[in-house]
Enzyme design. Structure first.
Site, PDB file in Angstrom:
ATOM      1  N   LEU A  72      -1.725   2.480  13.329  1.00 22.22           N
ATOM      2  CA  LEU A  72      -0.767   2.337  14.423  1.00 22.22           C
ATOM      3  C   LEU A  72       0.621   2.809  13.998  1.00 22.22           C
ATOM      4  O   LEU A  72       0.864   3.063  12.812  1.00 22.22           O
ATOM      5  CB  LEU A  72      -0.741   0.878  14.881  1.00 22.22           C
ATOM      6  CG  LEU A  72      -2.064   0.384  15.478  1.00 22.22           C
ATOM      7  CD1 LEU A  72      -2.083  -1.127  15.618  1.00 22.22           C
ATOM      8  CD2 LEU A  72      -2.321   1.058  16.822  1.00 22.22           C
ATOM      9  N   PRO A  73       1.562   2.938  14.945  1.00 26.98           N
ATOM     10  CA  PRO A  73       2.864   3.524  14.612  1.00 26.98           C
ATOM     11  C   PRO A  73       3.664   2.779  13.557  1.00 26.98           C
ATOM     12  O   PRO A  73       4.385   3.388  12.777  1.00 26.98           O
ATOM     13  CB  PRO A  73       3.604   3.527  15.957  1.00 26.98           C
ATOM     14  CG  PRO A  73       2.522   3.569  16.976  1.00 26.98           C
ATOM     15  CD  PRO A  73       1.404   2.766  16.402  1.00 26.98           C
ATOM     16  N   LYS A 177       3.707   4.202  -0.038  1.00 21.24           N
ATOM     17  CA  LYS A 177       3.717   5.234   1.007  1.00 21.24           C
ATOM     18  C   LYS A 177       5.149   5.557   1.425  1.00 21.24           C
ATOM     19  O   LYS A 177       5.525   6.734   1.562  1.00 21.24           O
ATOM     20  CB  LYS A 177       2.910   4.758   2.219  1.00 21.24           C
ATOM     21  CG  LYS A 177       2.984   5.690   3.441  1.00 21.24           C
ATOM     22  CD  LYS A 177       2.449   7.075   3.141  1.00 21.24           C
ATOM     23  CE  LYS A 177       2.662   8.044   4.307  1.00 21.24           C
ATOM     24  NZ  LYS A 177       1.867   7.705   5.497  1.00 21.24           N
ATOM     25  N   LYS A 246      11.190   7.059  10.372  1.00 27.30           N
ATOM     26  CA  LYS A 246      10.798   5.654  10.255  1.00 27.30           C
ATOM     27  C   LYS A 246      10.442   5.300   8.814  1.00 27.30           C
ATOM     28  O   LYS A 246      10.845   4.261   8.284  1.00 27.30           O
ATOM     29  CB  LYS A 246       9.620   5.382  11.190  1.00 27.30           C
ATOM     30  CG  LYS A 246       9.160   3.942  11.260  1.00 27.30           C
ATOM     31  CD  LYS A 246       7.954   3.672  10.387  1.00 27.30           C
ATOM     32  CE  LYS A 246       6.735   4.420  10.891  1.00 27.30           C
ATOM     33  NZ  LYS A 246       5.529   4.141  10.056  1.00 27.30           N
TER      34      LYS A 246
END
Length: 296
Positions: A72-73, A177, A246
């Site tokens: 998901l985002p 990440k 993000k």
């Protein structure tokens, strides 16, 4: 804890975007029984057309699943999906939850604790490699969580990735990440700026890329982005500038939260946030070159 999850075990895959669909397809190809779900109707239509079986809802996809994978985002979307009352009712102590999204590592620690209180194991396992490596099953997977839980996911990871890294405790995969994408984004900006300076001086941009790739300036951007997506004008790497911004914000916030001075990370977060505002969050992340190279 239950043993390794192997085919034909039922797997729920929540989040069927550009990365989710090929990752889900790899699991189907490996023999797992997959049910997918996405909140967005167009994503469900596209996933179904790509041969991904769908549940009637997220909860229906999760029911009796040995593992629930989220792609998901961000972490907020993951938490919202997992805290849906119907999904809560579908999860049991035998369910392994695997968040493969790029989520905030501190938020992941909190979610891990919340699920553990219900007897449910969570591991974070974000990926790197883009759509092309999702399609051919050669993603790099960065796993965080208890070793026994990661052991259970080995066959799942083997279907989707080539390089599987055990990064540490809960949240470690998501931290890795974010930091990987920080290094990637900084390297891309440095490479584009170098080409901009060289071009103004009179150097040929394509020759510069060749020299960089034969020299110590070589990085992911020089190898697979400058010619392929920037000098070509294609800007089609498959990863958006909004998602990169993000991830850079996550890396900067993590450094600040744990008291590490990282001024370049803060500057990269600012710069990519501004680029996303200028170009639109949906633009390919390589399009940041348009703000640096006049001819891009």
């Amino acid at each position: 804890m239950a043993g390794m999850i192997s085919p034909p075990a039922a797997i729920a895959f929540i989040g069927l975007g550009k990365m989710g669909v090929p990752m889900a397809a790899r699991l189907i190809g490996a023999g797992f029984t997959l049910r997918g779900w996405d909140l967005a109707p167009p994503a469900r239509v596209a996933a179904s057309a790509a041969g991904i079986p769908l549940g009637a809802s997220a909860a229906e996809a999760c029911r009796d699943a040995a593992a629930v994978i989220t792609m998901l985002p961000d972490g907020k979307a993951v938490r919202a999906a997992l805290e849906d009352p119907a999904v809560v009712a579908a999860l049991t102590a035998e369910t392994l939850v695997i968040d493969m999204s790029s989520s905030d590592p501190l938020g992941t620690r909190a979610l891990h604790a919340a699920l553990a209180a219900r007897g449910i194991a969570l591991i974070d396992a974000p990926v790197s490699g883009g759509v092309s490596r999702a399609i051919d099953g050669t993603l790099a997977i960065m796993a965080g969580g208890e070793g026994a839980a990661i052991d259970r996911a080995e066959a799942l990871f083997a279907a989707m990735g080539k390089h599987i890294f055990r990064c540490g405790p809960p949240g470690a995969g998501h931290a890795m990440k974010a930091l990987n994408n920080y290094v990637s984004a900084a390297g891309l900006v440095a490479a584009i700026e170098a080409v901009a300076v060289g071009a103004r001086f009179g150097l040929d941009a394509a020759t510069m890329v060749d020299v960089l790739n034969a020299s110590t300036g070589r990085n992911n951007a020089t190898e697979v982005k400058l010619k392929q997506h920037i000098l070509s004008g294609g800007f089609g790497s498959g990863f958006s500038i909004g998602l990169m911004a993000k991830d850079l914000a996550t890396a900067g916030a993590l450094a600040e939260a744990i008291g590490v001075e990282a001024p370049l990370a803060a500057e990269m977060a600012r710069r990519w946030r501004a680029a996303a505002a200028d170009l639109g969050a949906a633009a390919d992340h390589t399009a940041i070159a348009r703000l640096i190279l006049p001819q891009a």
